[in-house]
Design a protein around this motif. Structure first.
Motif, PDB file in Angstrom:
ATOM      1  N   VAL A  12       0.850  -1.180   0.000  1.00  7.14           N
ATOM      2  CA  VAL A  12       0.000   0.000   0.000  1.00  7.14           C
ATOM      3  C   VAL A  12       0.892   1.238   0.000  1.00  7.14           C
ATOM      4  N   ALA A  13       0.747   2.062  -1.018  1.00  7.85           N
ATOM      5  CA  ALA A  13       1.538   3.288  -1.115  1.00  7.85           C
ATOM      6  C   ALA A  13       0.947   4.337  -0.173  1.00  7.85           C
ATOM      7  N   VAL A  14       1.777   4.876   0.709  1.00  5.58           N
ATOM      8  CA  VAL A  14       1.299   5.842   1.699  1.00  5.58           C
ATOM      9  C   VAL A  14       2.221   7.056   1.754  1.00  5.58           C
ATOM     10  N   ASP A  15       1.718   8.143   2.357  1.00  6.63           N
ATOM     11  CA  ASP A  15       2.537   9.331   2.536  1.00  6.63           C
ATOM     12  C   ASP A  15       3.210   9.300   3.906  1.00  6.63           C
ATOM     13  N   GLU A  16       3.803  10.399   4.324  1.00  8.52           N
ATOM     14  CA  GLU A  16       4.549  10.422   5.585  1.00  8.52           C
ATOM     15  C   GLU A  16       3.653  10.281   6.806  1.00  8.52           C
ATOM     16  N   PHE A  17       2.329  10.429   6.614  1.00 11.42           N
ATOM     17  CA  PHE A  17       1.385  10.234   7.709  1.00 11.42           C
ATOM     18  C   PHE A  17       0.656   8.898   7.597  1.00 11.42           C
ATOM     19  N   SER A  18       1.164   8.019   6.730  1.00  8.33           N
ATOM     20  CA  SER A  18       0.619   6.667   6.523  1.00  8.33           C
ATOM     21  C   SER A  18      -0.739   6.667   5.836  1.00  8.33           C
ATOM     22  N   LYS A  19      -1.073   7.774   5.136  1.00  3.61           N
ATOM     23  CA  LYS A  19      -2.343   7.845   4.412  1.00  3.61           C
ATOM     24  C   LYS A  19      -2.175   7.332   2.995  1.00  3.61           C
ATOM     25  N   SER A  20      -3.133   6.542   2.548  1.00  7.58           N
ATOM     26  CA  SER A  20      -3.104   5.994   1.195  1.00  7.58           C
ATOM     27  C   SER A  20      -3.654   7.010   0.207  1.00  7.58           C
ATOM     28  N   SER A  21      -3.846   6.577  -1.019  1.00  4.73           N
ATOM     29  CA  SER A  21      -4.392   7.457  -2.059  1.00  4.73           C
ATOM     30  C   SER A  21      -5.881   7.730  -1.863  1.00  4.73           C
ATOM     31  N   VAL A  22      -6.526   6.983  -0.965  1.00  5.26           N
ATOM     32  CA  VAL A  22      -7.928   7.237  -0.617  1.00  5.26           C
ATOM     33  C   VAL A  22      -7.957   7.953   0.723  1.00  5.26           C
ATOM     34  N   GLU A  23      -8.686   9.026   0.811  1.00  3.01           N
ATOM     35  CA  GLU A  23      -8.601   9.994   1.915  1.00  3.01           C
ATOM     36  C   GLU A  23      -8.734   9.363   3.302  1.00  3.01           C
ATOM     37  N   ASN A  24      -9.633   8.396   3.473  1.00  2.00           N
ATOM     38  CA  ASN A  24      -9.904   7.876   4.816  1.00  2.00           C
ATOM     39  C   ASN A  24      -9.240   6.524   5.083  1.00  2.00           C
ATOM     40  N   ILE A  25      -8.386   6.070   4.160  1.00  2.00           N
ATOM     41  CA  ILE A  25      -7.752   4.759   4.334  1.00  2.00           C
ATOM     42  C   ILE A  25      -6.264   4.936   4.575  1.00  2.00           C
ATOM     43  N   TYR A  26      -5.783   4.349   5.661  1.00  2.00           N
ATOM     44  CA  TYR A  26      -4.392   4.431   6.072  1.00  2.00           C
ATOM     45  C   TYR A  26      -3.805   3.024   6.146  1.00  2.00           C
ATOM     46  N   ALA A  27      -2.490   2.949   6.217  1.00  2.00           N
ATOM     47  CA  ALA A  27      -1.837   1.643   6.331  1.00  2.00           C
ATOM     48  C   ALA A  27      -0.545   1.792   7.122  1.00  2.00           C
ATOM     49  N   VAL A  28      -0.243   0.794   7.943  1.00  2.00           N
ATOM     50  CA  VAL A  28       1.004   0.762   8.706  1.00  2.00           C
ATOM     51  C   VAL A  28       1.593  -0.641   8.668  1.00  2.00           C
ATOM     52  N   GLY A  29       2.873  -0.729   8.973  1.00  2.00           N
ATOM     53  CA  GLY A  29       3.528  -2.025   9.085  1.00  2.00           C
ATOM     54  C   GLY A  29       4.029  -2.574   7.769  1.00  2.00           C
ATOM     55  N   ASP A  30       4.221  -3.883   7.747  1.00  2.00           N
ATOM     56  CA  ASP A  30       4.844  -4.547   6.602  1.00  2.00           C
ATOM     57  C   ASP A  30       4.070  -4.389   5.312  1.00  2.00           C
ATOM     58  N   VAL A  31       2.771  -4.176   5.394  1.00  2.00           N
ATOM     59  CA  VAL A  31       1.972  -4.043   4.174  1.00  2.00           C
ATOM     60  C   VAL A  31       2.361  -2.801   3.387  1.00  2.00           C
ATOM     61  N   THR A  32       3.022  -1.819   4.038  1.00  2.00           N
ATOM     62  CA  THR A  32       3.485  -0.628   3.326  1.00  2.00           C
ATOM     63  C   THR A  32       4.886  -0.811   2.757  1.00  2.00           C
TER      64      THR A  32
END
Length: 464
Positions: free
Chosen positions: A286-306
């Motif tokens: 999952v591609a995320v920014d520096e705040f762990s936010k994905s390309s969809v506004e309300n979906i975030y990801a942390v850990g190995d999946v990133t």
């Protein structure tokens, strides 16, 4: 009536997911979490914790051997794999229960089911007709072992299956020489299994400092591990009760078990992320920014999946930052600088900061300090093994950019050194620190002699 069933719904109850769920709930959020296997994730169930317990078990062979030099008589020693693995599984069960109670005590709703996303706010759980809704979704689904796509791949086991073995093989071939491969090679060798490591590269532990790589390779060979570099596996064939590992070039290795230690792949697909517009990276992360936010506004990801850094403390740090940002009104970007890491091989290694090679790419001038010595314990035990300690220093600022240790308690030493390195300590400040004597770690504050690379030979490409 609330617009959503939950303020936060977490998919995956590993280290990152559990931490985020608990902290958010403690801050007053309505939180639900779904986990399709067991609460605790890879680290607790089939990764860091049970693996480290196997490491401890395997080290006793060397401990008993060393004890003879200190006057102990160690006769009629026997090892029972069934006892070790039973006790390891019991501890895993205890931790699974502890993690479950942590979520329960925080008021987090727990669903032992596979979750998928129908929309950015709607979650469907396997086995249920209804759906759940959440304002924010956190994906913390981790990663899984990668098995190379080669003929006979169905014969390979991974680190997951190592915890399910009911008996030890007499021989094992480990394909891959990253940290998982080196750790399990050391475990099996310590428990008396004949170990062959097959790696397509020039040296083990790619991306680690070269001195650590060379030092560990030498030490493991001295302990009887057969490290075969430039060995590219072509196929695995069943041969009666054994297996034949065919190598490109025609050679083969006959063994009783073949383990793939060829990396881990993020669990980013198969539960609806792409269908709702979440951008995935080259290997499904999952591609995320520096705040762990994905390309969809309300979906975030942390850990190995990133796939940022596949380390348990990093996942926990990312979860902390996520909760601070969304539920504590404290925007907190994730910081991945100067993260210490260890390989629990035998001997173990610990490292933080930049390798010598990376530092030379970044800095105009680099000073390197190295010490290779026989630890005090080995002078009496008779073990023929050396410790290595190395500091990489920016010559212009005198800041210590990297600390690398190979030998007993390397991880414990580097954990403390990581504080100094992260705070920008200089070599002069290391030198001004009094040594704790006698200890191996005192070498980090007593090294004065800079190491100089050998001068190029006249007429060579380097000299030119």
């Amino acid at each position: 009536m609330a617009e959503f069933d939950y303020d936060l719904f977490v998919i995956g109850a590993g280290s990152g997911g559990v931490r985020a769920a608990r902290l958010a709930a403690e801050l007053g959020a309505r939180v639900g979490v779904a986990e399709e296997y067991r609460i605790g994730g890879t680290c607790v169930i089939r990764g860091c914790v049970p693996k480290k317990l196997l490491v401890y078990g395997a080290r006793y062979a060397g401990e008993f051997e060393d004890a003879r030099g200190f006057g102990w008589t160690c006769e009629d020693l026997r090892f029972d794999w069934a006892t070790l693995i039973r006790n390891v599984r019991r501890e895993v069960d205890r931790l699974n229960g502890a993690y479950t109670r942590t979520l329960e005590n925080a008021g987090v709703d727990r669903f032992l089911a596979r979750a998928s996303l129908e929309t950015p706010h709607v979650v469907r759980l396997a086995g249920r007709d209804d759906t759940l809704s959440a304002k924010t979704i956190l994906v913390a689904t981790g990663a899984h072992p990668f098995i190379p796509n080669l003929p006979g791949r169905e014969h390979l086991i991974t680190s997951n299956e190592c915890f399910e073995l009911e008996a030890l093989p007499e021989r094992i071939a480990v394909v891959g020489a990253g940290y998982i491969g080196m750790e399990f090679a050391s475990i099996f060798a310590g428990l008396g299994v004949a170990v062959t490591v097959l790696y397509r590269g020039e040296q083990i532990l790619r991306d680690f400092d070269m001195d650590l790589r060379d030092g560990l390779a030498e030490a493991m060979r001295n302990r009887g591990v057969n490290l075969r570099m430039n060995a590219n596996v072509a196929a695995v064939e069943k041969d009666g009760g054994a297996y034949r590992v065919q190598l490109k070039g025609g050679d083969c290795v006959t063994t009783d078990l073949v383990m793939a230690a060829t990396g881990r792949v993020p669990n980013g697909s198969g539960f609806g992320l792409q269908q709702i517009g979440v951008k995935l990276g080259w290997n499904g992360h999952v591609a995320v920014d520096e705040f762990s936010k994905s390309s969809v506004e309300n979906i975030y990801a942390v850990g190995d999946v990133t796939d940022r850094m596949q380390l348990t403390p990093v996942a926990i740090h990312e979860a902390n930052a996520f909760v601070e940002t969304l539920f504590n009104d404290n925007p907190t970007p994730v910081d991945h600088s100067f993260v210490p890491t260890a390989v629990f091989s035998e001997p173990e290694l610990g490292t933080v900061g930049f390798t010598e090679g990376k530092a030379r790419e970044m800095c105009r001038q680099v000073d390197v300090y190295k010490s290779r010595f026989k630890p005090l314990r080995a002078t009496v035990s008779g073990r023929d093994e050396k410790m290595l300690m190395k500091l990489v220093v920016d010559a212009e600022t005198d800041k210590v950019l990297g600390c690398h240790v190979l030998g007993g308690d390397a991880a414990e030493i580097v954990q403390m050194a990581a504080i100094a390195v992260r705070l920008g300590a200089t070599k002069a400040q290391f030198d001004a620190t009094r040594a704790l004597h006698p200890s191996a770690a005192e070498e980090l504050v007593t090294m004065r002699q800079r190491w100089e690379p050998p001068a190029p030979v006249a007429g060579s490409d380097a000299a030119a």
